[in-house]
Design an enzyme around this catalytic site. Structure first.
Site, PDB file in Angstrom:
ATOM      1  N   THR A 110      52.740 -49.871   2.455  1.00 20.49           N
ATOM      2  CA  THR A 110      51.633 -50.237   3.176  1.00 20.49           C
ATOM      3  C   THR A 110      50.834 -49.068   3.581  1.00 20.49           C
ATOM      4  OG1 THR A 110      52.772 -52.068   4.338  1.00 20.49           O
ATOM      5  CG2 THR A 110      50.820 -51.125   5.519  1.00 20.49           C
ATOM      6  N   GLY A 148      54.234 -60.483   7.144  1.00 22.73           N
ATOM      7  CA  GLY A 148      55.053 -59.512   7.976  1.00 22.73           C
ATOM      8  C   GLY A 148      54.051 -59.096   9.089  1.00 22.73           C
ATOM      9  N   THR A 201      53.819 -49.177   9.608  1.00 23.68           N
ATOM     10  CA  THR A 201      54.310 -49.518   8.441  1.00 23.68           C
ATOM     11  C   THR A 201      55.951 -49.521   8.476  1.00 23.68           C
ATOM     12  OG1 THR A 201      54.713 -48.870   6.025  1.00 23.68           O
ATOM     13  CG2 THR A 201      54.267 -47.020   7.679  1.00 23.68           C
ATOM     14  N   GLY A 202      56.497 -50.505   7.858  1.00 22.75           N
ATOM     15  CA  GLY A 202      58.001 -50.507   7.896  1.00 22.75           C
ATOM     16  C   GLY A 202      58.328 -51.854   7.690  1.00 22.75           C
ATOM     17  N   GLY A 209      58.710 -55.251   8.539  1.00 23.60           N
ATOM     18  CA  GLY A 209      57.647 -56.117   9.407  1.00 23.60           C
ATOM     19  C   GLY A 209      58.242 -56.882  10.478  1.00 23.60           C
TER      20      GLY A 209
HETATM   21  N1  ASP Z   1      55.225 -53.670   7.100  1.00 21.47           N
HETATM   22  C1  ASP Z   1      55.123 -54.521   5.834  1.00 21.47           C
HETATM   23  C2  ASP Z   1      55.481 -55.697   5.939  1.00 21.47           C
HETATM   24  O1  ASP Z   1      56.744 -56.041   6.441  1.00 21.47           O
HETATM   25  C3  ASP Z   1      55.525 -53.626   4.824  1.00 21.47           C
HETATM   26  C4  ASP Z   1      55.164 -52.226   4.522  1.00 21.47           C
HETATM   27  O2  ASP Z   1      55.117 -51.527   5.682  1.00 21.47           O
HETATM   28  O3  ASP Z   1      55.132 -51.873   3.448  1.00 21.47           O
HETATM   29  O4  ASP Z   1      55.124 -56.701   5.370  1.00 21.47           O
END
Ligand code: ASP
Length: 352
Positions: free
Chosen positions: A218, A248, A269-270, A272
């Site tokens: 993300t 997410g 980011t992580g 979700g």
């Molecule tokens: N946070 C995003 C999600 O869960 C994924 C990501 O951070 O790449 O959709």
């Protein structure tokens, strides 16, 4: 004797009060304005290890992160708004196949790309968000349009695309989001999940049977402009192999994105689901507002303590209204960069 003890007690109390006033004022000097304007970005967190990234790939990430942050920095330096800086910076990353946002979005279980994004303005607390669009080139632009041109905060799927078209945003054929790299990674994940299910492993995660090694690509940006306004935005393709219209944290205001001029701006980011359950972005702002924590203390508590205890992985970039900035993550790495008003660039990938 009683009188004597009372005097000693009073002296002790006044000493400890003075002490806390001293430490409060020491804190104040730390909280003096650090930078007239500032910008901080991420391109995702996860298992990003030095040995796993070729020199060429690493350079490609570094170059793109630098191009993105310099785009926003130039806008801010010339007196532009934090809103414009956030949108233009994110658009550089959305147009690159390197990140899981826009062009480089990951694939769903059904082999489509469904994009999410959100934006928040720290001055007015206005916000816009979009979930599950398949044919809008720049989801972050759409999130801002939803904020400025509709009475709503969040639109999704088909309806969001109709709105985007009506507002004249650039529409693309869904094939625009195809990249071989992301398609192959979907196949890998599907095969891993199938093997686990064949082996009767009930814990096989629906989007990644090896989620602990996941990379979250993300993108996000937070900026403080010369007028003291903070803006934050996040854009993503979500998680590989997601299905059933899974959404997410990235388009959830308070989880993936938050901005408030009184406190800070945050982009996450992580994994979700954990960021939604922890209300990561808002929690950082709330700890600053109600507990009077510094940006560093708040980001550290939310990511290293609360999110980690829950089992969540990922990170945030954040900045406060004084131009202090913080990168905080509990993964092996996070693509990240920041710039202050002196033009000092910090650009990092791995944990140091
Ligand atoms: N946070 C995003 C999600 O869960 C994924 C990501 O951070 O790449 O959709």
């Amino acid at each position: 004797m009683k009188k004597f003890l009372f005097i000693i007690l009073m002296v002790c109390i006044s000493f400890s009060c003075n002490n806390s006033i001293d430490s409060a004022s020491a804190e104040k000097t730390v909280l003096e304005k650090q930078s007239e304007f500032a910008i901080i970005i991420h391109g995702g967190a996860g298992t990003i290890l030095r040995g796993n990234l070729s020199k060429k790939k690493e350079k490609a990430y570094r170059d793109k992160l630098e191009e993105a942050i310099r785009t926003g920095y130039t806008i801010l330096k010339n007196g532009g708004t934090s809103q414009l800086a956030v949108v233009k910076t994110i658009q550089v990353m959305e147009a690159s196949p390197l990140f899981n946002a826009g062009k480089g979005a990951v694939f769903t279980h059904e082999e489509t790309n469904e994009l999410d994004a959100s934006f928040m303005d720290g001055e007015t607390l206005n916000a816009g968000a979009v979930a599950g669009v398949k044919n809008v080139k720049s989801p972050i632009e759409l999130a801002v349009k939803i904020m400025t041109d509709s009475e709503h905060v969040m639109l999704s799927g088909e309806g969001a695309s109709i709105f985007a078209k009506e507002k004249g945003l650039e529409m693309v054929d869904p094939a625009y989001f195809y990249t071989e790299r992301r398609f192959k990674s979907l196949q890998r994940i599907k095969n891993r999940a199938k093997t686990k299910l064949d082996n009767n492993d009930k814990k096989a995660a629906f989007y990644d049977s090896d989620i602990k090694n996941a990379k979250f690509g993300t993108v996000g940006c937070v900026a403080l402009d010369k007028n003291g306004n903070i803006a934050a935005g996040t854009s993503t393709g979500g998680m590989t192999n997601k299905r059933w219209g899974r959404i997410g944290d990235a388009p959830i205001i308070g989880s993936g994105t938050y901005a408030n001029n009184k406190t800070c701006g945050v982009s996450s980011t992580g994994w979700g689901e954990y960021f939604i359950r922890s209300q990561v972005a808002y929690d950082i702002s709330a700890q600053m507002e109600y507990q009077k924590k510094t940006l560093k203390e708040a980001t550290k508590d939310v990511i290293q303590n609360k999110l980690t205890k829950l089992g969540g992985t990922g990170g945030v970039v954040a900045l406060d209204n004084k131009g202090n900035m913080s990168f905080e993550f509990n993964t092996a790495g996070m693509y990240r960069a920041s710039m202050n008003d002196a033009g000092e660039l910090v650009l990092k990938i791995y944990k140091e």
